[in-house]
Write an enzyme that holds these catalytic residues in place. Structure first.
Site, PDB file in Angstrom:
ATOM      1  N   GLU A  16       0.821  -1.216   0.000  1.00 53.74           N
ATOM      2  CA  GLU A  16       0.000   0.000   0.000  1.00 53.74           C
ATOM      3  C   GLU A  16       0.854   1.266   0.000  1.00 53.74           C
ATOM      4  OE1 GLU A  16      -2.601  -0.561   3.349  1.00 53.74           O
ATOM      5  OE2 GLU A  16      -3.917  -1.868   2.192  1.00 53.74           O
ATOM      6  N   LYS A  40     -15.684  -0.564   2.224  1.00 52.05           N
ATOM      7  CA  LYS A  40     -14.988  -1.103   1.049  1.00 52.05           C
ATOM      8  C   LYS A  40     -16.046  -1.725   0.148  1.00 52.05           C
ATOM      9  CE  LYS A  40     -10.691  -2.515   3.397  1.00 52.05           C
ATOM     10  NZ  LYS A  40     -10.055  -3.634   4.138  1.00 52.05           N
TER      11      LYS A  40
HETATM   12  P1  PGA Z   1      -6.734  -5.688   2.543  1.00 49.86           P
HETATM   13  O1  PGA Z   1      -6.245  -4.813   3.754  1.00 49.86           O
HETATM   14  O2  PGA Z   1      -7.154  -4.806   1.433  1.00 49.86           O
HETATM   15  O3  PGA Z   1      -5.506  -6.507   2.229  1.00 49.86           O
HETATM   16  O4  PGA Z   1      -7.859  -6.553   3.047  1.00 49.86           O
HETATM   17  C1  PGA Z   1      -6.683  -3.523   4.012  1.00 49.86           C
HETATM   18  C2  PGA Z   1      -7.228  -3.393   5.394  1.00 49.86           C
HETATM   19  O5  PGA Z   1      -7.217  -4.357   6.185  1.00 49.86           O
HETATM   20  O6  PGA Z   1      -7.734  -2.330   5.709  1.00 49.86           O
HETATM   21 ZN    ZN Z   2      -8.365  -3.013   7.816  1.00 53.42          ZN
END
Ligand code: PGA
Ligand code: ZN
Length: 420
Positions: free
Chosen positions: A213, A342
């Site tokens: 990230e 998300k």
């Molecule tokens: P992930 O992690 O996109 O790999 O699930 C992001 C998070 O946990 O916020």
């Molecule tokens: Zn998270």
């Protein structure tokens, strides 16, 4: 304007893995697209992805799945008015019921919102805002109040995003005291640059490489050492008064089912010891944000955490709530007071807005977020602006799949100011 064609393509994500891109063509031959992101530390209740299956890399491919989708589902969109966003989202809902993967539906949803916004003649964030108002007869928080989402950015990575077992995943900085999104982001860049130089001097160039990230992975295995380092860097560039800290623990990753406890960086801990660690961090550091502090199934742990720290910190659910309105209703204010949003956890933008509505109803902190495997699609930035979120979590201010989202926010909040 009618949809002339919709097609799924196998493309590449930021982790060199295959993913789905939906391309949508309207009658005048303009095209719009959306790409599915993918997580590494996923919640168990996220909608499933459709991939080709098999062993090794083949299991990640989506080529055959795209072909199947193009035969069976893509024709359903042909001839429908692109402006009819809720009807089109209804088609996605049916597809999810028939077990089409959330990676296909969410890529469709982003492409459909982009096409509909263009046909109606409004920016995408505006259509998100309007859809929310149409769905719930209620407005999202006003933008003309000078409110804008504060960047919640990942500077030091650990855990699965950095290839370290049983570790806290993200060490975050909230750029809190700023008058504009671009000022906040420029300071974030200054911090990233400064941190890079300091890491190079202290540990060598190889440690300036970036994790999934965009955060750094300096050779520090203690959470305090990492937070001290962030604060030291912030203070050296004179921004320590404008920032506060956060952690995404992703605790499901270091929960040990056997002992019904946790193993953090080699150390066994009971749930109450973990809560004590967080209490200690909260009293030592300017910590205001704690995401997935406990494992998604450790409700007892969540209750303890809420009892101990809900007045002091934003206790945020990610794996715990998976952008599901029902889970947010269930745990909002009793276990958590903030929530990660998300869209690919739940499969459509409409379902995502239902989750946002549930969180707003409970006065929770709302945090739209990228995934660790992501792409040049910046739809999540429009979603964040459409609901005028409290925070946005799109990773470090480095790597194109992260910066496209921050840059889109700059465009929305700076260029379109007068329209708000
Ligand atoms: P992930 O992690 O996109 O790999 O699930 C992001 C998070 O946990 O916020
Ligand atoms: Zn998270």
């Amino acid at each position: 304007m009618k949809i002339a064609e919709l097609r799924a393509l196998e493309v590449i994500d930021s982790r060199a893995r295959p993913t789905v891109r939906i391309v949508l063509r309207i009658e005048n031959n303009q095209t719009f697209w959306g790409v599915a992101p993918a997580g590494a530390s996923k919640g168990k209740r996220e909608v499933k992805e459709t991939r080709d299956g098999g062993k090794g890399f083949s299991a990640l491919r989506v080529k055959n799945s795209c072909e199947e989708f193009n035969k069976k589902y893509a024709p359903l969109f042909k001839g429908v008015d692109a402006e009819e966003i809720q009807r089109l989202e209804g088609l996605l809902e049916k597809m999810l019921e028939e077990d089409v993967g959330g990676n296909f539906t969410i890529a469709c949803s982003a492409a459909l919102f982009k096409a509909a916004a263009s046909c109606i003649g409004v920016p995408v964030w505006h259509l998100v805002q309007k859809t929310f108002a149409d769905m719930f007869d209620e407005l999202t928080p006003a933008k003309n109040s000078g409110r804008f989402p504060r960047p919640l950015m990942n500077f030091i990575n650990g855990g699965v995003h950095a290839g370290i077992e049983n570790d806290l995943q993200e060490h975050l900085v909230i750029f809190k005291r700023y008058n504009s999104i671009s000022e906040a982001l420029m300071d974030a860049c200054m911090l990233h640059n400064h941190m890079k130089n300091k890491i190079k001097e202290s540990f060598g160039r190889e440690y300036t490489l970036l994790a999934d990230e965009g955060g750094f992975v300096p050779p520090m295995k203690d959470v305090r050492e990492r937070l001290d380092f962030i604060l030291e860097c912030a203070s050296e560039i004179g921004i320590e008064e404008k920032i506060v800290l956060g952690l995404d623990c992703a605790a499901s990753q270091f929960y040990d089912k056997k002992s019904d406890g946790y193993v953090l960086l080699g150390k066994k801990m009971s749930r109450s010891e973990l809560v004590e660690l967080y209490e200690d961090l909260a009293s030592t550091y300017p910590l205001e944000y704690l995401e997935d502090g406990m494992a998604e199934d450790d409700l007892e742990g969540w209750r303890m955490l809420h009892g101990a720290l809900s007045k002091k910190l934003s206790l945020v659910g990610d794996d715990l709530t998976t952008t599901d309105a029902e889970m947010i209703e269930k745990y909002g204010k009793t276990l958590i007071n903030g929530v990660i949003i998300k869209p690919n956890q739940i499969g459509t933008t409409t379902r995502t807005l239902k989750a946002v509505k549930a969180a707003m109803g409970k006065g929770m902190v709302i945090v739209p977020s990228h995934r660790s495997g992501d792409s040049e699609d910046s739809f999540i930035a429009d979603l964040a602006a459409g609901i005028n979120a409290d925070l946005v979590k799109f990773g470090a201010p480095a790597r194109g799949e992260r910066t496209c989202k921050y840059n889109r926010l700059i465009e929305i909040y700076e260029m379109e100011k007068e329209k708000r």
